[in-house]
Enzyme design. Sequence first.
Site, PDB file in Angstrom:
ATOM      1  N   ARG A 171     -59.081  11.916 -24.587  1.00  0.00           N
ATOM      2  CA  ARG A 171     -58.599  12.622 -25.781  1.00  0.00           C
ATOM      3  C   ARG A 171     -57.170  13.143 -25.578  1.00  0.00           C
ATOM      4  NH1 ARG A 171     -62.101  15.234 -29.405  1.00  0.00           N
ATOM      5  NH2 ARG A 171     -60.957  17.194 -29.283  1.00  0.00           N
ATOM      6  N   ARG A 175     -47.913  11.387 -21.179  1.00  0.00           N
ATOM      7  CA  ARG A 175     -46.664  10.728 -21.587  1.00  0.00           C
ATOM      8  C   ARG A 175     -45.513  11.057 -20.633  1.00  0.00           C
ATOM      9  NH1 ARG A 175     -46.894  15.031 -25.933  1.00  0.00           N
ATOM     10  NH2 ARG A 175     -48.243  13.883 -27.340  1.00  0.00           N
ATOM     11  N   ARG A 248     -73.404  21.960 -25.777  1.00  0.00           N
ATOM     12  CA  ARG A 248     -72.762  23.024 -25.016  1.00  0.00           C
ATOM     13  C   ARG A 248     -72.547  24.205 -25.954  1.00  0.00           C
ATOM     14  NH1 ARG A 248     -72.991  24.882 -20.276  1.00  0.00           N
ATOM     15  NH2 ARG A 248     -71.029  25.501 -19.310  1.00  0.00           N
ATOM     16  N   ARG A 279     -60.334  29.407 -21.976  1.00  0.00           N
ATOM     17  CA  ARG A 279     -59.027  29.629 -22.586  1.00  0.00           C
ATOM     18  C   ARG A 279     -58.951  30.979 -23.268  1.00  0.00           C
ATOM     19  NH1 ARG A 279     -59.691  24.193 -26.434  1.00  0.00           N
ATOM     20  NH2 ARG A 279     -61.743  24.720 -27.200  1.00  0.00           N
ATOM     21  N   GLU A 299     -62.686  32.457 -24.425  1.00  0.00           N
ATOM     22  CA  GLU A 299     -63.755  31.504 -24.745  1.00  0.00           C
ATOM     23  C   GLU A 299     -64.536  31.167 -23.476  1.00  0.00           C
ATOM     24  OE1 GLU A 299     -62.255  28.495 -27.500  1.00  0.00           O
ATOM     25  OE2 GLU A 299     -63.590  27.060 -26.512  1.00  0.00           O
ATOM     26  N   TYR A 347     -68.580  13.935 -31.253  1.00  0.00           N
ATOM     27  CA  TYR A 347     -67.500  14.886 -30.943  1.00  0.00           C
ATOM     28  C   TYR A 347     -66.389  14.713 -31.986  1.00  0.00           C
ATOM     29  CZ  TYR A 347     -64.500  17.361 -27.453  1.00  0.00           C
ATOM     30  OH  TYR A 347     -63.686  18.231 -26.773  1.00  0.00           O
ATOM     31  N   ASP A 349     -63.438  15.554 -34.512  1.00  0.00           N
ATOM     32  CA  ASP A 349     -62.438  16.535 -34.917  1.00  0.00           C
ATOM     33  C   ASP A 349     -62.528  16.673 -36.435  1.00  0.00           C
ATOM     34  OD1 ASP A 349     -61.314  17.345 -32.511  1.00  0.00           O
ATOM     35  OD2 ASP A 349     -60.018  15.587 -32.404  1.00  0.00           O
TER      36      ASP A 349
HETATM   37  P1  FAD Z   1     -70.174  22.603 -38.642  1.00  0.00           P
HETATM   38  O1  FAD Z   1     -68.849  23.234 -38.856  1.00  0.00           O
HETATM   39  O2  FAD Z   1     -70.909  22.910 -37.374  1.00  0.00           O
HETATM   40  O3  FAD Z   1     -71.094  22.984 -39.887  1.00  0.00           O
HETATM   41  C1  FAD Z   1     -72.494  22.832 -39.893  1.00  0.00           C
HETATM   42  C2  FAD Z   1     -73.065  23.975 -40.704  1.00  0.00           C
HETATM   43  O4  FAD Z   1     -74.469  23.762 -40.898  1.00  0.00           O
HETATM   44  C3  FAD Z   1     -72.935  25.325 -39.999  1.00  0.00           C
HETATM   45  O5  FAD Z   1     -72.345  26.258 -40.861  1.00  0.00           O
HETATM   46  C4  FAD Z   1     -74.372  25.705 -39.665  1.00  0.00           C
HETATM   47  O6  FAD Z   1     -74.586  27.102 -39.704  1.00  0.00           O
HETATM   48  C5  FAD Z   1     -75.133  24.995 -40.771  1.00  0.00           C
HETATM   49  N1  FAD Z   1     -76.529  24.699 -40.440  1.00  0.00           N
HETATM   50  C6  FAD Z   1     -76.990  24.079 -39.330  1.00  0.00           C
HETATM   51  N2  FAD Z   1     -78.336  23.990 -39.360  1.00  0.00           N
HETATM   52  C7  FAD Z   1     -78.725  24.567 -40.524  1.00  0.00           C
HETATM   53  C8  FAD Z   1     -79.999  24.800 -41.122  1.00  0.00           C
HETATM   54  N3  FAD Z   1     -81.132  24.417 -40.519  1.00  0.00           N
HETATM   55  N4  FAD Z   1     -80.055  25.427 -42.331  1.00  0.00           N
HETATM   56  C9  FAD Z   1     -78.910  25.832 -42.948  1.00  0.00           C
HETATM   57  N5  FAD Z   1     -77.677  25.649 -42.416  1.00  0.00           N
HETATM   58  C10 FAD Z   1     -77.594  25.008 -41.223  1.00  0.00           C
HETATM   59  N6  FAD Z   1     -61.366  20.026 -34.693  1.00  0.00           N
HETATM   60  C11 FAD Z   1     -60.049  19.750 -34.890  1.00  0.00           C
HETATM   61  O7  FAD Z   1     -59.722  18.845 -35.668  1.00  0.00           O
HETATM   62  N7  FAD Z   1     -59.076  20.484 -34.263  1.00  0.00           N
HETATM   63  C12 FAD Z   1     -59.367  21.516 -33.423  1.00  0.00           C
HETATM   64  O8  FAD Z   1     -58.472  22.166 -32.882  1.00  0.00           O
HETATM   65  C13 FAD Z   1     -60.743  21.807 -33.193  1.00  0.00           C
HETATM   66  N8  FAD Z   1     -61.086  22.817 -32.353  1.00  0.00           N
HETATM   67  C14 FAD Z   1     -62.405  23.096 -32.156  1.00  0.00           C
HETATM   68  C15 FAD Z   1     -62.730  24.156 -31.297  1.00  0.00           C
HETATM   69  C16 FAD Z   1     -64.054  24.482 -31.083  1.00  0.00           C
HETATM   70  C17 FAD Z   1     -64.400  25.616 -30.159  1.00  0.00           C
HETATM   71  C18 FAD Z   1     -65.090  23.727 -31.728  1.00  0.00           C
HETATM   72  C19 FAD Z   1     -66.543  24.074 -31.494  1.00  0.00           C
HETATM   73  C20 FAD Z   1     -64.772  22.685 -32.581  1.00  0.00           C
HETATM   74  C21 FAD Z   1     -63.431  22.350 -32.808  1.00  0.00           C
HETATM   75  N9  FAD Z   1     -63.069  21.325 -33.680  1.00  0.00           N
HETATM   76  C22 FAD Z   1     -61.740  21.041 -33.874  1.00  0.00           C
HETATM   77  C23 FAD Z   1     -64.087  20.510 -34.384  1.00  0.00           C
HETATM   78  C24 FAD Z   1     -64.431  21.050 -35.777  1.00  0.00           C
HETATM   79  O9  FAD Z   1     -64.965  22.339 -35.661  1.00  0.00           O
HETATM   80  C25 FAD Z   1     -65.448  20.100 -36.428  1.00  0.00           C
HETATM   81  O10 FAD Z   1     -64.938  18.800 -36.548  1.00  0.00           O
HETATM   82  C26 FAD Z   1     -65.912  20.518 -37.823  1.00  0.00           C
HETATM   83  O11 FAD Z   1     -65.981  21.895 -37.999  1.00  0.00           O
HETATM   84  C27 FAD Z   1     -67.280  19.908 -38.042  1.00  0.00           C
HETATM   85  O12 FAD Z   1     -67.793  20.218 -39.324  1.00  0.00           O
HETATM   86  P2  FAD Z   1     -69.321  19.975 -39.632  1.00  0.00           P
HETATM   87  O13 FAD Z   1     -69.517  20.261 -41.082  1.00  0.00           O
HETATM   88  O14 FAD Z   1     -69.751  18.666 -39.118  1.00  0.00           O
HETATM   89  O15 FAD Z   1     -70.119  21.023 -38.714  1.00  0.00           O
HETATM   90  N1  UDP Z   2     -59.219  19.329 -20.320  1.00  0.00           N
HETATM   91  C1  UDP Z   2     -58.885  19.697 -19.039  1.00  0.00           C
HETATM   92  N2  UDP Z   2     -57.917  20.638 -18.849  1.00  0.00           N
HETATM   93  C2  UDP Z   2     -57.277  21.242 -19.868  1.00  0.00           C
HETATM   94  C3  UDP Z   2     -57.613  20.861 -21.175  1.00  0.00           C
HETATM   95  C4  UDP Z   2     -58.598  19.907 -21.380  1.00  0.00           C
HETATM   96  O1  UDP Z   2     -59.453  19.189 -18.085  1.00  0.00           O
HETATM   97  O2  UDP Z   2     -56.411  22.097 -19.625  1.00  0.00           O
HETATM   98  C5  UDP Z   2     -60.272  18.309 -20.508  1.00  0.00           C
HETATM   99  C6  UDP Z   2     -61.663  18.948 -20.636  1.00  0.00           C
HETATM  100  O3  UDP Z   2     -62.599  18.079 -20.036  1.00  0.00           O
HETATM  101  C7  UDP Z   2     -61.872  18.975 -22.132  1.00  0.00           C
HETATM  102  C8  UDP Z   2     -61.201  17.670 -22.550  1.00  0.00           C
HETATM  103  O4  UDP Z   2     -60.057  17.561 -21.684  1.00  0.00           O
HETATM  104  O5  UDP Z   2     -63.240  19.032 -22.477  1.00  0.00           O
HETATM  105  C9  UDP Z   2     -60.763  17.596 -23.983  1.00  0.00           C
HETATM  106  O6  UDP Z   2     -59.889  18.674 -24.243  1.00  0.00           O
HETATM  107  P1  UDP Z   2     -59.654  19.227 -25.699  1.00  0.00           P
HETATM  108  O7  UDP Z   2     -58.573  20.239 -25.640  1.00  0.00           O
HETATM  109  O8  UDP Z   2     -59.499  18.080 -26.619  1.00  0.00           O
HETATM  110  O9  UDP Z   2     -61.062  19.965 -25.977  1.00  0.00           O
HETATM  111  P2  UDP Z   2     -61.578  20.812 -27.233  1.00  0.00           P
HETATM  112  O10 UDP Z   2     -60.395  21.457 -27.887  1.00  0.00           O
HETATM  113  O11 UDP Z   2     -62.313  19.833 -28.104  1.00  0.00           O
HETATM  114  O12 UDP Z   2     -62.496  21.812 -26.604  1.00  0.00           O
END
Ligand code: FAD
Ligand code: UDP
Length: 367
Positions: A171, A175, A248, A279, A299, A347, A349
Amino acid sequence: MKQYDYLIVGSGLFGAVFACEAKKKGKKCLVLEKRDHVGGNIYCENVEGITVHKYGAHIFHTSNRQVWNYVNGLCEFNNFINSPVAKYKGEVYNLPFNMNTFSQMFGVSEPCEAMGIIEKQRSEITGEPENLEEQAISLVGREIYTKLIKGYTEKQWGRDCKELPTFIIKRLPVRYTYDNNYFNDRWQGIPVGGYNTIIEKLLEGIEVRLSTDFLSDREGFLKLAEKCIYTGTIDSFFDYSLGHLAYRGLRFETEMLDCENYQGVAVVNYTEREVPFTRIIEHKHFEFGNQPKTVITREYPVDLGEGGEPYYPVNDEKNNALYEKYADLAKAQKNVIFGGRLGQYKYYDMDKCIEAALSLCEKELGE
Ligand code: FAD
Ligand code: UDP
């Protein structure tokens, strides 16, 4: 005739995009959300004028023009570029792995010098990398792997790098230019004022029941609508009948500090194993804030206990194989479609999640 055309379980991006598009086609939707707010993991809170990303740093980035146009129709994006910093035992490095990192790590200044060092270190890996450790060493060499990847990854995923799939580390860009942009995508930014505007626009005029768990009355809810879009965990839908999929979890520790600028950047990764969090986010920097106070979030990755929120699917071989078995059960459900990060155990985004939702809309609702 049932009361609704679609029952949508989950008000995250996937569910909200589907609901919005279905409404445009004249379909009647009911959204169920078990949390007390909409938006899933992109939900934000306003604290003293600072937009706080409640469930971890969310930076929007995409190379898909259709998706970029779609989100720009919902909100205005700023020009934020994610350039996180890594700290390892007091040393500071730029991310992703680029000439700045190589210069800080090896004391070199030219691309061919950096390439020479990495080439030598990566020669210990022969053949196709089979796990994350081998993949990482073959991309950036052992020294960067040891200082910037091993500890962070083992904290993040709770297992040895040798037991993790290679795609996770692919991911990140590598560069040989002085460019600290964490992403390679064509477009990037943060919605001005946070992500809630996007979800509110998508769900405008649609009935939403908050604090309502679909699983508390599955049969009763399913009877309300012709079809169901389910974005919760796929294994919970089937009562874990084939076993539990691994996810996780995360614990967020948020603190308001009486200082204007705590770390000088939105995201700092702590890459040594001994620091228990992965982080620290300083939320104001996502929007170039100059408020007198600041809000930071540490986090901590955690094992998913009973009742914990699943944040990341663990897409190793064992769990992917189990997911495929659930996907077979899902196919047999005529009136239920599984979507999103949890429903498809992917996974995703945000942009990929929108792309998948729009593609389902096209199939299900027509052009
Ligand atoms: P979710 O946002 O998980 O929505 C699912 C919803 O369903 C939730 O509100 C949950 O409460 C509800 N639900 C589940 N089960 C039930 C049930 N039985 N009854 C009623 N409701 C229910 N993406 C990026 O592009 N850039 C980023 O920088 C980025 N950072 C991230 C950082 C973190 C820590 C995490 C965890 C994710 C990150 N993502 C990022 C990914 C991004 O969050 C997801 O792609 C996106 O939010 C997924 O949307 P979703 O609708 O699939 O799931
Ligand atoms: N990663 C790492 N060191 C860093 C940042 C990321 O080893 O400083 C690795 C780690 O395994 C992580 C993966 O790269 O799960 C993807 O990172 P990303 O920032 O895309 O993770 P996310 O924002 O989805 O948690």
